[in-house]
Design an enzyme around this catalytic site. Structure first.
Site, short mmCIF file in Angstrom:
data_model
loop_
_atom_site.label_atom_id
_atom_site.label_comp_id
_atom_site.label_asym_id
_atom_site.label_seq_id
_atom_site.Cartn_x
_atom_site.Cartn_y
_atom_site.Cartn_z
N ARG A 79 0.82 -1.22 0.00
CA ARG A 79 0.00 0.00 0.00
C ARG A 79 0.86 1.27 0.00
O ARG A 79 0.45 2.28 -0.58
CB ARG A 79 -0.93 0.00 1.22
CG ARG A 79 -2.11 -0.93 1.02
CD ARG A 79 -3.04 -0.93 2.19
NE ARG A 79 -4.36 -1.43 1.77
CZ ARG A 79 -5.29 -1.86 2.59
NH1 ARG A 79 -5.08 -1.86 3.89
NH2 ARG A 79 -6.44 -2.28 2.13
N LYS A 85 -16.10 -16.22 4.30
CA LYS A 85 -17.53 -16.39 4.52
C LYS A 85 -18.40 -15.92 3.38
O LYS A 85 -18.11 -14.92 2.74
CB LYS A 85 -17.93 -15.60 5.76
CG LYS A 85 -17.35 -16.12 7.05
CD LYS A 85 -17.91 -15.24 8.13
CE LYS A 85 -17.44 -15.60 9.51
NZ LYS A 85 -17.79 -14.48 10.39
N GLY A 90 -8.39 -7.46 0.31
CA GLY A 90 -7.13 -7.30 1.03
C GLY A 90 -6.33 -8.58 1.10
O GLY A 90 -5.13 -8.61 0.80
N GLY A 127 -12.56 -3.61 1.25
CA GLY A 127 -13.97 -3.23 1.29
C GLY A 127 -14.37 -2.33 0.13
O GLY A 127 -15.44 -2.48 -0.45
P1 ADP Z 1 -10.38 -10.86 0.95
O1 ADP Z 1 -9.72 -10.07 2.06
O2 ADP Z 1 -9.46 -11.04 -0.22
O3 ADP Z 1 -11.71 -10.30 0.57
P2 ADP Z 1 -11.48 -12.75 2.82
O4 ADP Z 1 -11.15 -11.83 3.94
O5 ADP Z 1 -12.89 -12.95 2.49
O6 ADP Z 1 -10.66 -12.33 1.51
O7 ADP Z 1 -10.93 -14.20 3.13
C1 ADP Z 1 -9.59 -14.48 3.40
C2 ADP Z 1 -9.48 -15.59 4.40
O8 ADP Z 1 -10.26 -16.71 4.04
C3 ADP Z 1 -8.06 -16.09 4.52
O9 ADP Z 1 -7.56 -15.73 5.78
C4 ADP Z 1 -8.19 -17.60 4.35
O10 ADP Z 1 -7.40 -18.32 5.28
C5 ADP Z 1 -9.66 -17.84 4.61
N1 ADP Z 1 -10.11 -19.09 3.97
C6 ADP Z 1 -9.99 -19.46 2.69
N2 ADP Z 1 -10.45 -20.70 2.49
C7 ADP Z 1 -10.87 -21.15 3.67
C8 ADP Z 1 -11.43 -22.40 4.14
N3 ADP Z 1 -11.64 -23.41 3.31
N4 ADP Z 1 -11.75 -22.49 5.45
C9 ADP Z 1 -11.53 -21.47 6.28
N5 ADP Z 1 -11.00 -20.28 5.91
C10 ADP Z 1 -10.66 -20.12 4.64
MG MG Z 2 -10.08 -10.01 4.19
#
Ligand code: ADP
Ligand code: MG
Length: 395
Positions: free
Chosen positions: A35, A200, A352, A376
């Site tokens: 960043r 999620k 992120g 976000g």
């Molecule tokens: P972003 O920040 O790119 O939007 P998220 O915050 O939604 O992504 O998700 C990232 C997290 O999701 C990571 O820390 C990763 O470990 C977790 N994750 C990915 N696959 C799984 C899984 N099968 N079970 C639990 N957590 C998971």
């Molecule tokens: Mg995230």
């Protein structure tokens, strides 16, 4: 949106820049300076013109009061290294130290104000409270440049209110981010493939809802895949599952079918008895053993996703395919990132953790069409929302 050029001759002018320096820290060590690097073009464009640059930014989640743990000192040091010139750090945000630091600036120099979230007014829901802080920030400068893309979805004093008080423009990062993401949302070259993962479903309901009618194909991995699999009647062992979202997801599946949008779910998954276990195996998604949890998509799914990504003209990716933080569970995320590098289509990485994953796994950022610095904010743009920090620059 107005650009820096629209602000006219800035030599000797004090320019307040909102940057996003919310970097991950291990103690006082910055573990990913992406960043800060992304903020450089705007800052360099301003110093090259002889502007006196005052940067305002936040770090972490201090509780509206000074907290040494969240001082921007490590950022000031790193920014100075990257700019090749010292960056003075004020000890406060709008107090005596900030005023003295700004007064001491010479043409072409850069100063950083202390963490803006040390002041509770920054994130206040009360317009008058935010306005009072914005007045004080505005009094330090002659113009405002908004370049903290990671915060443009927030109606906060240093993002939104200050723009109402000074001649303003979007910085180069905000311009590039908005251009890349809006194109994907409004006018993508087709086929348009969206890859969604992460933890999620409930974090991403808005994006899924918006993309279901816009994308040609949705590839689903990460923790959210298990709620989709459950909605299709599969047992998912002890995998991350949001029972209360199963009906919503069933609705998405029906909506997609009606709209002719293909939702591609993994066919295999890497499971282990518990998180961190090295006793993992790949199983078909209709044969997840009870008492195991899915931590990554399997190799057949990765190949399936790769094929769709290679055939696409536009690809938006948000959310890792698995728990990429552990190398044993990172193969699915790696495969998707590699496919994004190899495709001829325009690839966008938002989120992120997804952007961090790309760097952590050793990919060259230049191989992607656009890597968003905003979690976000990029999600909200993909949802098709109007962001307050962007709208205020368009007036
Ligand atoms: P972003 O920040 O790119 O939007 P998220 O915050 O939604 O992504 O998700 C990232 C997290 O999701 C990571 O820390 C990763 O470990 C977790 N994750 C990915 N696959 C799984 C899984 N099968 N079970 C639990 N957590 C998971
Ligand atoms: Mg995230």
């Amino acid at each position: 949106m107005k650009t820096i050029e629209d602000l006219g001759d800035l030599r000797g002018k004090r320019v307040l820049v909102r940057s996003d320096f919310n970097v991950p820290l291990d103690g006082t060590t910055i573990t990913d300076d992406g960043r800060i690097r992304a903020a450089l073009p705007t800052l360099q464009a301003l110093t090259a013109q002889g502007a006196r640059v005052i940067v305002v930014a936040h770090l972490g989640r201090p509780k509206g009061a000074p907290d040494a743990k969240y001082s921007l000192a490590p950022v000031a040091a790193r920014l100075g290294e990257l700019l090749g010139q010292p960056v003075a750090l004020a000890e406060d945000l709008v107090g005596d130290s900030a005023k003295a630091t700004v007064a001491a600036l010479e043409d072409g120099q850069v100063a950083l104000l202390e963490n803006v979230r040390f002041d509770a007014r920054e994130t206040s829901k009360d317009d008058a409270e935010r306005g009072a802080l914005a007045d004080e920030l505005a009094s330090l400068a002659d113009a405002f440049v908004s370049d903290g893309f990671g915060v443009v979805h927030r109606k906060q004093a240093s993002v939104y209110d200050v723009a109402l008080r000074l001649p303003h423009a979007a910085g180069t990062l905000v311009l590039a981010e908005v251009e890349a993401l809006r194109k994907a949302v409004e006018d993508p070259e087709r086929p348009y493939v969206v890859v969604l993962g992460g933890a999620k479903v409930s974090d991403k309901l808005g994006v899924i809802g918006n993309l279901i009618t816009k994308a040609d194909k949705l590839l689903i991995g990460g923790g959210m895949m298990f709620t989709f699999l459950k909605a299709q009647g599969h047992e998912v062992g002890s995998s991350l599952l949001e029972e209360d979202q199963v009906d919503t997801v069933k609705g998405y599946l029906a909506q997609a079918q009606e709209a002719g949008v293909e939702i591609v779910l993994p066919v295999d998954t890497l499971v282990a008895p518990e998180f961190g276990s090295d006793d993992y195996q790949v199983v078909a998604v209709d044969a997840i053993p009870a008492g195991t949890m899915g931590l990554d998509i399997g190799p057949k799914s990765a190949a399936l996703f790769r094929e769709a990504i290679l055939a696409a003209k536009t690809i938006a990716w948000n959310g890792p395919m698995g728990v990429f933080e552990r190398p044993a569970y990172a193969e699915g995320t790696k495969a998707v990132a590699q496919a994004l590098v190899d495709t001829d289509g325009f690839s966008i990485v938002g989120g992120g953790d997804s952007a961090a994953a790309v760097r952590l796994l050793g990919f060259d950022e230049a191989g992607f069409g656009h890597i968003s610095t905003g979690g976000g904010a990029s999600l909200e743009l993909l949802e098709g929302k109007t962001l307050p920090g962007i709208a205020v620059l368009e007036d």
